[in-house]
Design a protein around this motif. Structure first.
Motif, PDB file in Angstrom:
ATOM      1  N   LEU A   1       0.814  -1.203   0.000  1.00  5.52           N
ATOM      2  CA  LEU A   1       0.000   0.000   0.000  1.00  5.52           C
ATOM      3  C   LEU A   1       0.855   1.263   0.000  1.00  5.52           C
ATOM      4  N   LYS A   2       1.984   1.210   0.728  1.00  3.02           N
ATOM      5  CA  LYS A   2       2.879   2.370   0.715  1.00  3.02           C
ATOM      6  C   LYS A   2       3.441   2.602  -0.681  1.00  3.02           C
ATOM      7  N   GLU A   3       3.791   1.508  -1.381  1.00  2.52           N
ATOM      8  CA  GLU A   3       4.293   1.637  -2.749  1.00  2.52           C
ATOM      9  C   GLU A   3       3.225   2.221  -3.664  1.00  2.52           C
ATOM     10  N   GLU A   4       1.985   1.783  -3.502  1.00  5.04           N
ATOM     11  CA  GLU A   4       0.885   2.304  -4.322  1.00  5.04           C
ATOM     12  C   GLU A   4       0.670   3.788  -4.044  1.00  5.04           C
ATOM     13  N   ALA A   5       0.686   4.177  -2.762  1.00  4.76           N
ATOM     14  CA  ALA A   5       0.519   5.581  -2.411  1.00  4.76           C
ATOM     15  C   ALA A   5       1.654   6.425  -3.006  1.00  4.76           C
ATOM     16  N   ALA A   6       2.865   5.898  -2.973  1.00  9.11           N
ATOM     17  CA  ALA A   6       4.008   6.612  -3.562  1.00  9.11           C
ATOM     18  C   ALA A   6       3.834   6.735  -5.075  1.00  9.11           C
ATOM     19  N   ALA A   7       3.406   5.656  -5.714  1.00 11.53           N
ATOM     20  CA  ALA A   7       3.214   5.673  -7.168  1.00 11.53           C
ATOM     21  C   ALA A   7       2.127   6.672  -7.572  1.00 11.53           C
ATOM     22  N   LEU A   8       1.129   6.853  -6.714  1.00 15.56           N
ATOM     23  CA  LEU A   8       0.048   7.804  -6.993  1.00 15.56           C
ATOM     24  C   LEU A   8       0.431   9.237  -6.621  1.00 15.56           C
ATOM     25  N   GLY A   9       1.586   9.386  -5.967  1.00 16.98           N
ATOM     26  CA  GLY A   9       2.038  10.712  -5.580  1.00 16.98           C
ATOM     27  C   GLY A   9       1.319  11.281  -4.368  1.00 16.98           C
ATOM     28  N   ILE A  10       0.754  10.395  -3.540  1.00 19.91           N
ATOM     29  CA  ILE A  10      -0.001  10.863  -2.371  1.00 19.91           C
ATOM     30  C   ILE A  10       0.592  10.387  -1.055  1.00 19.91           C
ATOM     31  N   LEU A  11       1.754   9.800  -1.075  1.00 28.31           N
ATOM     32  CA  LEU A  11       2.336   9.218   0.134  1.00 28.31           C
ATOM     33  C   LEU A  11       2.421  10.225   1.273  1.00 28.31           C
ATOM     34  N   GLU A  12       2.749  11.471   0.967  1.00 26.28           N
ATOM     35  CA  GLU A  12       2.887  12.478   2.020  1.00 26.28           C
ATOM     36  C   GLU A  12       1.543  12.850   2.651  1.00 26.28           C
ATOM     37  N   ARG A  13       0.427  12.458   2.028  1.00 25.77           N
ATOM     38  CA  ARG A  13      -0.906  12.761   2.556  1.00 25.77           C
ATOM     39  C   ARG A  13      -1.584  11.546   3.168  1.00 25.77           C
ATOM     40  N   VAL A  14      -0.898  10.402   3.195  1.00 23.98           N
ATOM     41  CA  VAL A  14      -1.478   9.155   3.711  1.00 23.98           C
ATOM     42  C   VAL A  14      -0.712   8.734   4.954  1.00 23.98           C
ATOM     43  N   ARG A  15      -1.434   8.289   5.962  1.00 18.15           N
ATOM     44  CA  ARG A  15      -0.805   7.796   7.194  1.00 18.15           C
ATOM     45  C   ARG A  15      -1.125   6.314   7.345  1.00 18.15           C
ATOM     46  N   PHE A  16      -0.097   5.513   7.540  1.00 21.34           N
ATOM     47  CA  PHE A  16      -0.259   4.090   7.820  1.00 21.34           C
ATOM     48  C   PHE A  16       0.002   3.928   9.312  1.00 21.34           C
ATOM     49  N   LEU A  17      -1.056   3.757  10.076  1.00 22.14           N
ATOM     50  CA  LEU A  17      -0.966   3.832  11.528  1.00 22.14           C
ATOM     51  C   LEU A  17      -0.545   2.536  12.199  1.00 22.14           C
ATOM     52  N   GLY A  18      -0.664   1.409  11.507  1.00 22.22           N
ATOM     53  CA  GLY A  18      -0.294   0.146  12.139  1.00 22.22           C
ATOM     54  C   GLY A  18      -1.269  -0.221  13.250  1.00 22.22           C
ATOM     55  N   LEU A  19      -0.845  -1.136  14.112  1.00 24.17           N
ATOM     56  CA  LEU A  19      -1.678  -1.589  15.230  1.00 24.17           C
ATOM     57  C   LEU A  19      -1.832  -0.465  16.234  1.00 24.17           C
ATOM     58  N   ARG A  20      -3.061  -0.162  16.597  1.00 19.85           N
ATOM     59  CA  ARG A  20      -3.335   0.910  17.553  1.00 19.85           C
ATOM     60  C   ARG A  20      -4.186   0.369  18.678  1.00 19.85           C
ATOM     61  N   MET A  21      -3.934   0.874  19.861  1.00 18.32           N
ATOM     62  CA  MET A  21      -4.727   0.487  21.022  1.00 18.32           C
ATOM     63  C   MET A  21      -5.622   1.646  21.482  1.00 18.32           C
ATOM     64  N   ASP A  22      -5.625   2.732  20.742  1.00 17.57           N
ATOM     65  CA  ASP A  22      -6.361   3.938  21.119  1.00 17.57           C
ATOM     66  C   ASP A  22      -7.441   4.285  20.091  1.00 17.57           C
ATOM     67  N   LEU A  23      -8.181   3.276  19.653  1.00 17.55           N
ATOM     68  CA  LEU A  23      -9.165   3.501  18.591  1.00 17.55           C
ATOM     69  C   LEU A  23     -10.233   4.541  18.918  1.00 17.55           C
ATOM     70  N   PRO A  24     -10.739   4.637  20.139  1.00 11.70           N
ATOM     71  CA  PRO A  24     -11.727   5.699  20.385  1.00 11.70           C
ATOM     72  C   PRO A  24     -11.176   7.090  20.068  1.00 11.70           C
ATOM     73  N   GLU A  25      -9.923   7.325  20.368  1.00 15.47           N
ATOM     74  CA  GLU A  25      -9.320   8.618  20.043  1.00 15.47           C
ATOM     75  C   GLU A  25      -9.135   8.772  18.534  1.00 15.47           C
ATOM     76  N   ILE A  26      -8.779   7.693  17.860  1.00 14.29           N
ATOM     77  CA  ILE A  26      -8.589   7.734  16.409  1.00 14.29           C
ATOM     78  C   ILE A  26      -9.922   8.000  15.708  1.00 14.29           C
ATOM     79  N   TYR A  27     -10.987   7.310  16.126  1.00 12.08           N
ATOM     80  CA  TYR A  27     -12.287   7.487  15.486  1.00 12.08           C
ATOM     81  C   TYR A  27     -12.750   8.946  15.555  1.00 12.08           C
ATOM     82  N   ARG A  28     -12.413   9.643  16.644  1.00 18.10           N
ATOM     83  CA  ARG A  28     -12.828  11.046  16.772  1.00 18.10           C
ATOM     84  C   ARG A  28     -12.217  11.937  15.702  1.00 18.10           C
ATOM     85  N   LEU A  29     -11.161  11.478  15.058  1.00 17.12           N
ATOM     86  CA  LEU A  29     -10.490  12.267  14.028  1.00 17.12           C
ATOM     87  C   LEU A  29     -11.126  12.104  12.648  1.00 17.12           C
ATOM     88  N   PHE A  30     -11.997  11.111  12.475  1.00 18.28           N
ATOM     89  CA  PHE A  30     -12.580  10.814  11.171  1.00 18.28           C
ATOM     90  C   PHE A  30     -13.663  11.817  10.800  1.00 18.28           C
TER      91      PHE A  30
END
Length: 143
Positions: A1-30
């Motif tokens: 996915l990182k390679e695809e984002a780079a190929a599309l020229g959007i890598l700097e606007r995409v965040r790959f967060l990995g495993l998170r234990m703070d989902l309630p805080e993350i959901y508030r950002l959506f």
């Protein structure tokens, strides 16, 4: 996915967060939750997002149509219709009051129909024979 984002020229606007234990805080950002699955069961992530009041845009596959009421608690789009998916996302981003209302209705739907307590009670009723409809389903499954 990182390679695809780079190929599309959007890598700097995409965040790959990995495993998170703070989902309630993350959901508030959506602003919008998007699930573009090709196949899906009953998505826990979808239920969590709706429970957190996030407006939803998902493909109409698998259990998504059991959870989302199209046009009321979010949007269901046909699989493969990227244009409609984009239109639905943009409509929610451009209509914040509508998005907020959908998010609220989605949270209400989850609290009414998809809580752990409700699932547990339905299983207890099924196995104890208290639910007449459940008996019929058990008989069909056992046949």
């Amino acid at each position: 996915l990182k390679e695809e984002a780079a190929a599309l020229g959007i890598l700097e606007r995409v965040r790959f967060l990995g495993l998170r234990m703070d989902l309630p805080e993350i959901y508030r950002l959506f602003d919008v939750f998007v699930l573009s699955s090709f196949t899906e069961g009953l998505s826990v992530t979808l239920i969590e997002a709706m429970a957190n009041g996030i407006p939803i845009v998902v493909t109409g596959v698998g259990g998504n149509s059991e959870v989302v009421v199209d046009g009321e608690t979010g949007y269901l789009v046909p699989l493969g219709d990227e244009s409609k998916m984009a239109d639905r996302i943009l409509s929610l981003l451009s209509e914040p009051e509508r998005a907020k209302d959908m998010g609220k209705k989605g949270a209400e739907r989850i609290n009414e129909h998809f809580t752990f307590e409700r699932m547990l009670n339905e299983y207890l009723n099924l196995y104890s024979g208290k639910d007449e409809g459940s008996k019929a389903r058990v008989a069909i499954c056992a046949a």
